[in-house]
Design an enzyme around this catalytic site. Structure first.
Site, mmCIF file in Angstrom:
data_model
loop_
_atom_site.group_PDB
_atom_site.id
_atom_site.type_symbol
_atom_site.label_atom_id
_atom_site.label_comp_id
_atom_site.label_asym_id
_atom_site.label_seq_id
_atom_site.Cartn_x
_atom_site.Cartn_y
_atom_site.Cartn_z
ATOM 1 N N GLU A 1 -5.591 -5.242 10.468
ATOM 2 C CA GLU A 1 -4.612 -4.173 10.673
ATOM 3 C C GLU A 1 -4.947 -3.410 11.950
ATOM 4 O O GLU A 1 -5.790 -2.493 11.927
ATOM 5 C CB GLU A 1 -4.650 -3.193 9.503
ATOM 6 C CG GLU A 1 -4.234 -3.787 8.174
ATOM 7 C CD GLU A 1 -3.618 -2.721 7.282
ATOM 8 O OE1 GLU A 1 -2.427 -2.840 6.983
ATOM 9 O OE2 GLU A 1 -4.311 -1.757 6.929
ATOM 10 N N SER B 1 3.051 -1.895 10.343
ATOM 11 C CA SER B 1 4.500 -1.833 10.607
ATOM 12 C C SER B 1 5.255 -3.111 10.248
ATOM 13 O O SER B 1 6.229 -3.469 10.914
ATOM 14 C CB SER B 1 4.760 -1.441 12.061
ATOM 15 O OG SER B 1 4.309 -0.117 12.295
ATOM 16 N N GLY C 1 1.872 2.399 10.746
ATOM 17 C CA GLY C 1 2.748 3.555 10.616
ATOM 18 C C GLY C 1 3.443 3.961 11.901
ATOM 19 O O GLY C 1 4.037 5.038 11.967
ATOM 20 N N GLU D 1 -7.201 4.521 7.650
ATOM 21 C CA GLU D 1 -6.994 5.942 7.342
ATOM 22 C C GLU D 1 -8.223 6.533 6.645
ATOM 23 O O GLU D 1 -8.538 7.706 6.811
ATOM 24 C CB GLU D 1 -5.712 6.112 6.498
ATOM 25 C CG GLU D 1 -4.469 5.901 7.361
ATOM 26 C CD GLU D 1 -3.246 5.406 6.613
ATOM 27 O OE1 GLU D 1 -3.216 5.454 5.374
ATOM 28 O OE2 GLU D 1 -2.309 4.953 7.297
ATOM 29 N N HIS E 1 -9.759 0.879 4.708
ATOM 30 C CA HIS E 1 -8.492 1.116 5.412
ATOM 31 C C HIS E 1 -8.753 2.078 6.580
ATOM 32 O O HIS E 1 -9.564 3.002 6.459
ATOM 33 C CB HIS E 1 -7.454 1.703 4.454
ATOM 34 C CG HIS E 1 -6.085 1.726 5.045
ATOM 35 N ND1 HIS E 1 -5.692 2.705 5.924
ATOM 36 C CD2 HIS E 1 -5.035 0.881 4.919
ATOM 37 C CE1 HIS E 1 -4.443 2.460 6.311
ATOM 38 N NE2 HIS E 1 -4.027 1.356 5.711
ATOM 39 N N GLY F 1 2.854 -1.167 4.276
ATOM 40 C CA GLY F 1 2.783 0.247 3.912
ATOM 41 C C GLY F 1 4.173 0.825 3.732
ATOM 42 O O GLY F 1 4.810 0.648 2.684
ATOM 43 N N ASN G 1 0.860 -1.186 0.000
ATOM 44 C CA ASN G 1 0.000 0.000 0.000
ATOM 45 C C ASN G 1 0.900 1.242 0.000
ATOM 46 O O ASN G 1 1.476 1.586 1.024
ATOM 47 C CB ASN G 1 -0.894 -0.035 1.253
ATOM 48 C CG ASN G 1 -1.770 1.199 1.372
ATOM 49 O OD1 ASN G 1 -1.848 2.015 0.447
ATOM 50 N ND2 ASN G 1 -2.435 1.343 2.523
ATOM 51 N N TRP G 2 1.008 1.868 -1.174
ATOM 52 C CA TRP G 2 1.910 3.024 -1.294
ATOM 53 C C TRP G 2 1.301 4.295 -0.707
ATOM 54 O O TRP G 2 1.971 5.328 -0.629
ATOM 55 C CB TRP G 2 2.269 3.273 -2.760
ATOM 56 C CG TRP G 2 3.089 2.185 -3.387
ATOM 57 C CD1 TRP G 2 3.561 1.054 -2.784
ATOM 58 C CD2 TRP G 2 3.543 2.134 -4.746
ATOM 59 N NE1 TRP G 2 4.263 0.298 -3.690
ATOM 60 C CE2 TRP G 2 4.274 0.933 -4.897
ATOM 61 C CE3 TRP G 2 3.397 2.975 -5.857
ATOM 62 C CZ2 TRP G 2 4.866 0.558 -6.106
ATOM 63 C CZ3 TRP G 2 3.969 2.603 -7.066
ATOM 64 C CH2 TRP G 2 4.705 1.409 -7.184
ATOM 65 N N LYS G 3 0.019 4.247 -0.375
ATOM 66 C CA LYS G 3 -0.689 5.425 0.167
ATOM 67 C C LYS G 3 -0.472 6.646 -0.752
ATOM 68 O O LYS G 3 -0.341 6.466 -1.963
ATOM 69 C CB LYS G 3 -0.252 5.700 1.608
ATOM 70 C CG LYS G 3 -0.345 4.432 2.465
ATOM 71 C CD LYS G 3 -0.228 4.678 3.942
ATOM 72 C CE LYS G 3 -0.282 3.330 4.658
ATOM 73 N NZ LYS G 3 -0.335 3.451 6.097
HETATM 74 P P1 PGA Z 1 2.529 0.498 7.639
HETATM 75 O O1 PGA Z 1 1.115 0.617 6.894
HETATM 76 O O2 PGA Z 1 3.190 -0.762 7.113
HETATM 77 O O3 PGA Z 1 3.272 1.727 7.290
HETATM 78 O O4 PGA Z 1 2.228 0.372 9.098
HETATM 79 C C1 PGA Z 1 0.294 -0.485 6.716
HETATM 80 C C2 PGA Z 1 -1.012 -0.064 6.107
HETATM 81 O O5 PGA Z 1 -1.481 1.028 6.413
HETATM 82 O O6 PGA Z 1 -1.616 -0.795 5.331
#
Ligand code: PGA
Length: 266
Positions: A178, A224, A184, A103, A101, A245, A14-16
């Protein structure tokens, strides 16, 4: 790590809202070149919408175990929804779409009902939804007491997300557990913690559908994940892959994770 139906485990990136076009093409090209040799995993890159078509053009040919996914989508086929991207637009470009997600739930106030609408739209259009669920606070849902606090726990989120989804449709879904506190933050869950939660999620699937279907649905861990800790999760029978991510934005680190997942397949 082994999916119940003997399928290849997933590594989803997931490159966001990161990368420019040049970075995106480098990451996509580098992944393509290496993944051809790592055959026993399914790798899915989820770049920002704007890079999907350039990546497809750039790749031309790609290994069958490498696919693209979107990070979100609208639930309607078309309409007056300024700035949104519909499943009709994604069809043909991507095979997968991340839905719900944390976010999106947090920053864009996506509700369980809206997540459910998006999942329904995805399956209607033959897109594979990667449905994200996860508690905001550590230890939520790990014991019966937390079930009574009225706060969101992952199994309850999952049941709401899958409302009205038939058994046949459920078979085409991927679930990503998640925990929000791990996303993150650099503080991943332990393998045991993630496996216990995956087990709880699978129990809900058994309740909603049946054991056979529940065993077919991949449950991934995300939060993470990096090469330093991925073996925590690859060591768990209950976990069928990882959603990555931050660590997916560095090619060497991402490929290292892919190789470690591939080596864990029994
Ligand atoms: P992260 O993100 O690996 O930076 O914790 C994971 C995600 O949001 O899917």
């Amino acid at each position: 790590m082994a999916t119940k139906k003997g399928d290849r485990p997933y590594v989803i990136a997931n490159w966001k809202m990161h990368t420019n076009l040049a970075d995106a093409l480098l990451l996509a090209e580098g992944t393509k070149n290496s993944i051809a040799e790592i055959k026993n995993i399914n790798v899915v890159l989820c770049p920002p919408f704007t890079w999907l078509y350039p990546i497809i053009e750039h790749w031309r040919h790609k290994p069958s175990n490498l696919s693209l996914g979107a990070q979100d989508m609208h639930w309607e086929d078309s309409g007056a929804f300024t700035g949104e991207v519909s499943p009709m637009m994604l069809k043909g470009l991507v095979k997968y779409v991340i839905i719900g997600h944390s976010e999106r739930r947090f920053h864009f106030h996506e509700t369980d009902e809206l997540v459910n609408d998006k999942i329904q739209a995805a399956v209607r259009h033959n897109l594979v939804p990667v449905v994200c669920v996860g508690e905001r606070k550590k230890n939520m849902g790990q014991d019966s007491e937390s079930q009574n606090t009225g706060k969101v726990d992952a199994p309850t989120q999952l049941v709401k997300a899958l409302e009205g989804i038939s058994a046949n449709e459920a078979k085409k879904i991927i679930i990503a557990y998640e925990p929000v506190w791990a996303i993150g933050t650099g503080e991943a869950a332990t393998g045991d913690y993630a496996a216990r939660m995956a087990m709880q999620l699978r129990d809900r699937l058994k309740f909603l559908y049946d054991e056979e279907i529940a065993d077919e649905i991949p449950i991934l861990y995300g939060g993470s994940v990096k090469s330093d800790n991925v073996s925590e999760f690859t060591g768990q029978e209950e976990i069928d892959g990882v959603l990555v991510g931050t660590a997916s934005l560095k090619l060497n680190e991402f490929l290292k994770i892919c190789r470690m997942v591939a080596e864990s397949v029994r």
